[in-house]
Enzyme design. Structure first.
Site, PDB file in Angstrom:
ATOM      1  N   ASN A 146      29.778 -58.195  75.285  1.00  0.00           N
ATOM      2  CA  ASN A 146      30.344 -57.993  73.944  1.00  0.00           C
ATOM      3  C   ASN A 146      30.969 -59.311  73.493  1.00  0.00           C
ATOM      4  OD1 ASN A 146      31.646 -57.250  71.635  1.00  0.00           O
ATOM      5  ND2 ASN A 146      32.790 -55.558  72.542  1.00  0.00           N
ATOM      6  N   CYS A 199      33.576 -58.401  69.356  1.00  0.00           N
ATOM      7  CA  CYS A 199      34.507 -57.341  68.974  1.00  0.00           C
ATOM      8  C   CYS A 199      35.403 -57.847  67.852  1.00  0.00           C
ATOM      9  CB  CYS A 199      35.372 -56.918  70.153  1.00  0.00           C
ATOM     10  SG  CYS A 199      36.584 -55.675  69.662  1.00  0.00           S
ATOM     11  N   LYS A 212      25.740 -58.839  72.691  1.00  0.00           N
ATOM     12  CA  LYS A 212      26.075 -58.114  71.452  1.00  0.00           C
ATOM     13  C   LYS A 212      26.695 -59.114  70.489  1.00  0.00           C
ATOM     14  CE  LYS A 212      27.185 -54.140  69.122  1.00  0.00           C
ATOM     15  NZ  LYS A 212      27.791 -52.886  69.549  1.00  0.00           N
ATOM     16  N   GLY A 245      23.692 -50.587  63.748  1.00  0.00           N
ATOM     17  CA  GLY A 245      24.513 -50.720  62.546  1.00  0.00           C
ATOM     18  C   GLY A 245      24.179 -49.660  61.519  1.00  0.00           C
TER      19      GLY A 245
END
Lengths: 307, 255
Positions: free
Chosen positions: A127, A130, A163, A241
């Site tokens: 990730n 974030c 990500k 998304g």
């Protein structure tokens, strides 16, 4: 019956629907009521080296056609995850992608090393985007993306996803992640947004900005996936998304996604998420398409049925 | 007030039921900034007092919203809504018969969270009186008295079965009424606006059997997304699943 299996990242996903990191938690509550075999994979909530309690309330603020979230990576930390959660996640009848984040490449490397090779960790997702942890949105420049992905890559043997955000020069970030050894990318994370309380004139969220998710960001995510597929014809893309129904899933595949990440919809309408594979099968069959992979990137090559 | 038929709630304790059901707005009365609405819905287990359901209108906000229940029987739910949010205002305007998507029930029933060794004064403010009225109807054996802070007469007209005392007539707030009705040995179940809860916490948090029913913006409703998590003495807990009722001493920040 159409073939829904997707081979990507060296793994075989039963269908292209992936529970995105966040709203599904660690899958334990969903598993009480749904058959996880109906999704191709579960991506866990992001795990960090140390436990994190996340952000104060409010963590969710309504927005037109979506919600702003500010959870702040609440998770029990790597050790508790391995000891208490992973043994239960291991039993799920689907692929398990474990989302990880670190404050530095070194920390991320340590985390990746501890999780890589654990039974039940089919892949890791780094990730890098974030929107809800201050000063830790590392994915704003290609150099740090490269450093973080390289650290995770060097420390792990399982397939690795990055990500990434859908903001800024996101294609440069995709390039950076892939060149540092990521096997694919998950595009896009929630977009930064905010709302203000009209009685006080102050931001509704403690950290001002939160991550906008839900149908509001779907057309943006779709366009980012389309561009990424155009620039990187071979790489694995988890198109994420605002996908909340069959139509969104089909569009995401046509834009070039191999797998479809579903986040907000798990919160808003989990039934719909677990119906997706059946609806996809029906749609493909009705359209005389025998394999879901025929849709992948159709928008780049003259549309469906044209090769 | 209609009795909750506890026996009819077949699945309420067998784990959460996720499936959303299509319900319809059956009736509505609006007064004093509040609305009392009835939704008819099949295939939903009957909520126990303290549990909530998620409501969504097809044309309303994308994320469903949690509402505690005023009264429930099989196939029929009643709510008391304060009309100050997008969905609540949409529910106040929607034509009778409009489809409402209902998911739940979620949350731990009040009864399974509290001790049955005492009786309780139910302290409520605003629409927070709804789950307490639900509780009082289902559990007269645990209800000592009510201490409700409701400002205007108009709200009483929405609840003709309750003979509600209102602030407009006697000048008493929920806290004033609680002070008169509570004595040592009794518990408190409180649900209402945060300033009211803070006032109660300040005075009664140290007393055994004091509980507060908390509200946050709930996301998934079933405990996965952490959108509703709050800090407690036992770490981060989820209002939707670990709550909504908490021992007052568990949430020190309330004071």
């Amino acid at each position: 019956m159409a073939a829904l299996t997707v081979r990507a990242l060296g793994l075989e996903f039963r269908n292209p629907v992936v529970l995105a990191s966040g709203p599904a938690g660690f899958g334990l509550e969903l598993a009480e009521s749904f058959d996880l075999a109906k999704v191709g994979a579960l991506t866990t909530k992001t795990v960090t080296l140390e436990p994190r309690s996340g952000n104060p309330q409010p963590r969710l603020v309504d927005a037109p056609c979506g919600v702003l979230n500010s959870i702040g990576l609440q998770n029990p930390g790597c050790d508790a995850f391995r000891a208490e959660l992973l043994p239960r996640i291991r039993a799920f009848p689907t692929k398990r992608i474990v989302s990880i984040a670190g404050r530095s490449p070194e920390e991320l490397g340590t985390l990746a090393a501890r999780l890589s090779g654990e039974p039940g960790v089919d892949a890791l997702e780094v990730n890098l985007s974030c929107p809800n942890v201050r000063g830790e949105t590392v994915a704003e420049d290609p150099q740090s993306v490269r450093a973080f992905v390289h650290a995770a890559r060097s420390a792990s043997t399982v397939p690795l996803l990055a990500k990434l955000p859908g903001e800024g020069k996101y294609l440069d970030l995709v390039e950076a992640a892939l060149s540092a050894g990521a096997d694919g990318v998950a595009l896009i994370n929630a977009l930064r947004g905010m709302r203000i309380h009209t009685e006080t004139g102050l931001p509704l969220l403690d950290r001002q900005a939160g991550g906008l998710c839900g149908p509001a960001i779907f057309p943006i995510a779709l366009q980012r996936v389309f561009e990424a597929r155009k620039a990187f014809p071979e790489t694995v893309i988890v198109g994420t998304g605002g996908v909340s129904d069959l139509r969104g899933a089909l569009e995401m595949l046509c834009a070039g996604a191999d797998l479809i990440g579903v986040g907000f919809a798990v919160m808003a309408d989990p039934d719909a998420v677990f119906r997706l594979q059946g609806e996809l099968d029906e749609w493909l069959t009705a359209h005389g398409i025998s394999n879901v992979k025929e849709l992948r990137g159709a928008a780049h090559r003259g549309g469906i049925h044209v090769r | 007030m209609k009795r909750t038929s506890s026996n009819a709630s077949t699945a309420a304790h067998e784990g959460p039921l996720f499936s959303a059901s299509s319900g319809h707005l059956k009736s509505r009365t609006v007064a004093g900034g509040y609305a009392r609405i009835t939704i008819e819905v099949d295939r939903l287990s009957t909520p126990e007092p303290g549990q909530f359901v998620l409501l969504r209108l097809r044309e309303g906000p994308a994320l469903p919203r949690a509402f505690s229940v005023l009264a429930a029987e099989l196939g029929r739910l009643e709510f008391l809504l304060k009309l100050d949010g997008t969905l609540r205002e949409a529910l106040a305007r929607a034509a009778i018969g409009t489809e409402v998507v209902v998911r739940g029930p979620y949350g731990t029933p009040y009864e399974s969270r509290i001790g049955r060794d005492r009786r309780y004064v139910l302290a409520g403010g605003g629409s927070g009186i709804a789950p307490l009225l639900h509780f009082a109807a289902a559990h007269p054996e645990l209800t000592e008295a009510v201490a409700f802070g409701v400002r205007g007469r108009a709200v009483r007209d929405l609840l003709p079965e309750t003979a509600l005392a209102v602030e407009e007539e006697d000048g008493e707030t929920a806290t004033d009424r609680l002070r008169k009705r509570w004595k040592r040995g009794l518990g408190i179940l409180a649900c209402g606006p945060e300033p009211m809860l803070r006032g109660i916490a300040e005075r009664y948090a140290g007393e055994p059997g004091t509980y507060v029913s908390l509200e946050t913006r709930i996301g998934c409703g079933f405990g996965a997304c952490q959108g509703c998590s709050i800090e407690t003495r036992s770490g981060m807990l989820r209002v939707c699943r670990d709550g909504p009722l908490f021992a007052c001493s568990e949430v020190p920040w309330l004071r």
